[in-house]
Enzyme design. Structure first.
Site, mmCIF file in Angstrom:
data_model
loop_
_atom_site.group_PDB
_atom_site.id
_atom_site.type_symbol
_atom_site.label_atom_id
_atom_site.label_comp_id
_atom_site.label_asym_id
_atom_site.label_seq_id
_atom_site.Cartn_x
_atom_site.Cartn_y
_atom_site.Cartn_z
ATOM 1 N N ASP A 1 0.842 -1.189 0.000
ATOM 2 C CA ASP A 1 0.000 0.000 0.000
ATOM 3 C C ASP A 1 0.880 1.243 0.000
ATOM 4 O OD1 ASP A 1 0.794 -0.155 2.767
ATOM 5 O OD2 ASP A 1 -0.967 1.013 3.324
ATOM 6 N N SER A 2 0.451 2.261 -0.758
ATOM 7 C CA SER A 2 1.128 3.542 -0.824
ATOM 8 C C SER A 2 2.555 3.372 -1.348
ATOM 9 C CB SER A 2 1.086 4.214 0.547
ATOM 10 O OG SER A 2 1.568 5.534 0.495
ATOM 11 N N ALA A 3 3.558 3.808 -0.565
ATOM 12 C CA ALA A 3 4.942 3.589 -0.979
ATOM 13 C C ALA A 3 5.234 2.106 -1.138
ATOM 14 C CB ALA A 3 5.895 4.211 0.034
#
Length: 309
Positions: free
Chosen positions: A152-154
């Site tokens: 998730d995300s980075a």
């Protein structure tokens, strides 16, 4: 401006996170402490039961390995936590990994990769690549079934970059699941969601820019292509089938959806989702919001289908 899911809005109000950004930006230590506090506060209590949880080191990188209760062959997911390359750790996403392990009956390997600014690009990418390669080269030690990368995300950026590396190295990969990924760190494109959702939804566009600057460090040009910016790769053909989910109220929404569209245009099977009212980081809020739980259930179910068919 879109409307935030009311249960998430109430949660942010409970923790005093629904006001304007602070006049003075927090320090790195304050960011890490705040992220850890919120993540642990919303984690399932008691923790989701799985077969076992052990800390280990693979390819020189600390990892946490989750194994399902059932014996026998199991799929494997290398799950990479988010946090803008600056915050987050094995504990902040422990609940996410436990649910993945339980729901998919999978062995989940979570790398504790190095963080910026102490360890700028390409440290995080190198760590995740090393762990994923090790898991791929020792399948019997990690379930023996099909392999996926997720994050998730980075962490989704790191997972997407890993899928590209595996394609280029002719390593088998059954699936990739990317939750609200940052896919373009070049700073050269204009994404409406970075303006539309610049403030008011926990993660701000200014914070995104600060995280990118912290990670790219003295090499901002690294954001002009992969692995830092998976969206700017020249070729997407042959990548692993993808499940990509973005929140409507996320400044990173449009670049995540653009990545899904780029994969689909290259013939990669993609399941693409935009979730109304959801904000960045929603995987961690599945026990606090009905809408989040529905979204997470869909993402994990679709990932599981790719690992069992």
């Amino acid at each position: 401006m879109p409307t935030m899911d009311p249960e998430i809005a109430a949660l942010l109000h409970q923790f005093g996170l629904d006001g304007p950004p602070p006049a003075t930006p927090p320090t790195i230590d304050q960011m890490r402490q705040g992220n850890r506090m919120l993540s642990l506060a919303v984690a399932p209590n008691p923790p989701i039961e799985v077969g076992s949880v052990t800390d280990d080191t693979l390819a020189g990188v600390p990892v946490r390995v989750y194994r399902p209760k059932a014996a026998g062959v199991a799929p494997t997911v290398v799950f990479v936590h988010g946090g803008g390359f600056v915050v987050g750790d094995l504990d902040t996403h422990d609940g996410v990994c436990r649910r993945l392990c339980r729901d998919l009956g999978a062995v989940v390997v979570s790398p504790d990769y190095r963080l910026a600014p102490e360890h700028p690009f390409p440290a995080a990418h190198e760590d995740v690549f090393a762990v994923a390669r090790h898991v791929a080269d020792h399948p019997v030690d990690f379930g023996g079934g099909k392999l996926a990368v997720a994050g998730d995300s980075a962490g989704a950026n790191l997972a997407a970059a890993t899928a590209q590396v595996f394609r280029d190295e002719n390593r088998p990969l059954a699936a990739q699941m990317l939750a609200y990924p940052i896919t373009d760190m070049s700073g050269g494109a204009e994404y409406p969601s970075r303006v539309e959702n610049a403030t008011g939804f926990l993660l701000t566009t200014v914070e995104v820019q600060g995280d990118v600057k912290a990670y790219l460090g003295d090499d901002p040009g690294a954001g002009n292509g992969p692995p830092a910016s998976p969206l700017l790769a020249k070729d997407f053909a042959g990548l692993a089938p993808a499940v990509i989910g973005c929140g409507e109220c996320d400044p990173l929404r449009d670049e995540g959806l653009a990545y899904a569209d780029a994969l689909a245009a290259a013939g990669v099977p993609v399941r693409r989702h935009t979730y109304p009212g959801l904000i960045h980081g929603f995987l961690n809020f599945d026990t606090k919001s009905t809408a989040v739980n529905v979204a997470v259930t869909q993402l994990y179910t679709e990932l599981g289908e790719l690992l069992t068919t």
